[in-house]
Design an enzyme around this catalytic site. Structure first.
Site, PDB file in Angstrom:
ATOM      1  CG  ASP A  80      30.993 180.962  68.250  1.00  0.00           C
ATOM      2  OD1 ASP A  80      29.972 181.020  68.961  1.00  0.00           O
ATOM      3  OD2 ASP A  80      31.692 179.934  68.139  1.00  0.00           O
ATOM      4  CG  ASP A 132      31.237 177.982  74.240  1.00  0.00           C
ATOM      5  OD1 ASP A 132      31.819 177.576  75.253  1.00  0.00           O
ATOM      6  OD2 ASP A 132      30.208 178.686  74.284  1.00  0.00           O
ATOM      7  CG  ASP A 154      33.537 176.672  66.796  1.00  0.00           C
ATOM      8  OD1 ASP A 154      32.737 177.565  67.165  1.00  0.00           O
ATOM      9  OD2 ASP A 154      33.548 175.528  67.282  1.00  0.00           O
TER      10      ASP A 154
END
Length: 259
Positions: A32, A34, A208
């Site tokens: 991922d 961000d 996240d």
């Protein structure tokens, strides 16, 4: 030799241990963006991508034999621009846009109803200073990081817009996003793993957010593991790192282990 993944648990059911050294041997790596590779910023355009991160990603690409891809909710073109001149396979817009190994592109057409959803979002943002509308090629996101008190209003509008347009509602960290149904990061991981470059390896997925849970589950189903980046919570990930700095430090260790 691949690292054995079975039987690794933490003492807290909502926590996970640090991923073991050498996990990326024989692996394919999915990242991922961000909140995983770069810290979250007040607006999507304010994230900082420096040369050390580009060098880290390029080094992992070389040492994994190209078996690395970014899988992000951002549009594919944005990820490519942030990492340029490093060219990787990318799953943008939660995997709805794909840049496959070799550079070929697979991108669907703009969904019907998206403009109607955007109009509703912009109308709400005009009434709530601090709410940000992010327009994407295949979706739209309503960010309320700058106006936490607007969460309920954003949630309600996004749900109503999803009902009216047929788009899928995807909650995230202080954001409600609308996107075409059927696309998620787990599907993107599966499509990459079907490519000859990735086939026969165990996938490792770092992320996240709630949007990364599908990627964690898909990695586990394919014999690999998810790694949650950030605070402990209920998750399909097998391992956890404390945040972006810890994730980048672990990736640096793994790059050295692959040398």
């Amino acid at each position: 030799m691949a690292v054995e993944l079975r039987g690794v648990t933490g003492t807290d059911p909502n926590d996970r241990p640090r991923p073991p050294y050498g996990l990326l041997r024989g692996a394919s790596l999915f990242l991922d963006f961000d909140g995983t590779l770069v810290d979250l910023a007040p607006t999507p355009g304010e994230v900082e991508v420096g040369e050390p991160l580009r060098a880290l990603v390029a080094g992992l690409h070389d040492r994994l034999g190209g078996r690395i891809a970014i899988v992000s909710g951002r549009p594919l073109a944005e990820i490519a621009a942030f990492l340029h001149p490093v060219a990787l396979p990318i799953g943008g817009s939660h995997g709805l846009e794909l840049r496959l190994p070799g550079g070929s592109l697979d991108t669907p057409s703009r969904p019907e109803g998206l403009d109607k959803a955007l109009a509703r979002m912009h109308a709400l943002a005009a009434d709530w200073p601090g709410v940000l509308v992010e327009e994407k090629p295949l979706g739209a996101a309503l960010h309320y990081r700058g106006a936490p008190q607007a969460e309920a209003a954003c949630r309600r509008l996004a749900a109503e817009a999803a009902d009216v347009t047929g788009l899928a509602l995807q909650p995230g960290k202080m954001v409600f996003e609308l996107k075409p149904a059927g696309g998620d990061k787990g599907r993107a991981l599966g499509l990459f793993m079907a490519d000859p470059l990735f086939a026969g390896t165990h996938p490792v997925f770092l992320g996240d957010d709630l949007t990364d849970e599908a990627g964690f589950a898909a990695a586990a189903a394919a014999g690999g593991a998810g790694i949650l980046v950030g605070e402990a919570r209920a998750t399909a990930a097998r391992f956890r790192l404390d945040g972006v700095a810890a994730a980048r430090a672990w990736l640096t260790e793994e790059a050295e282990a692959l040398a």
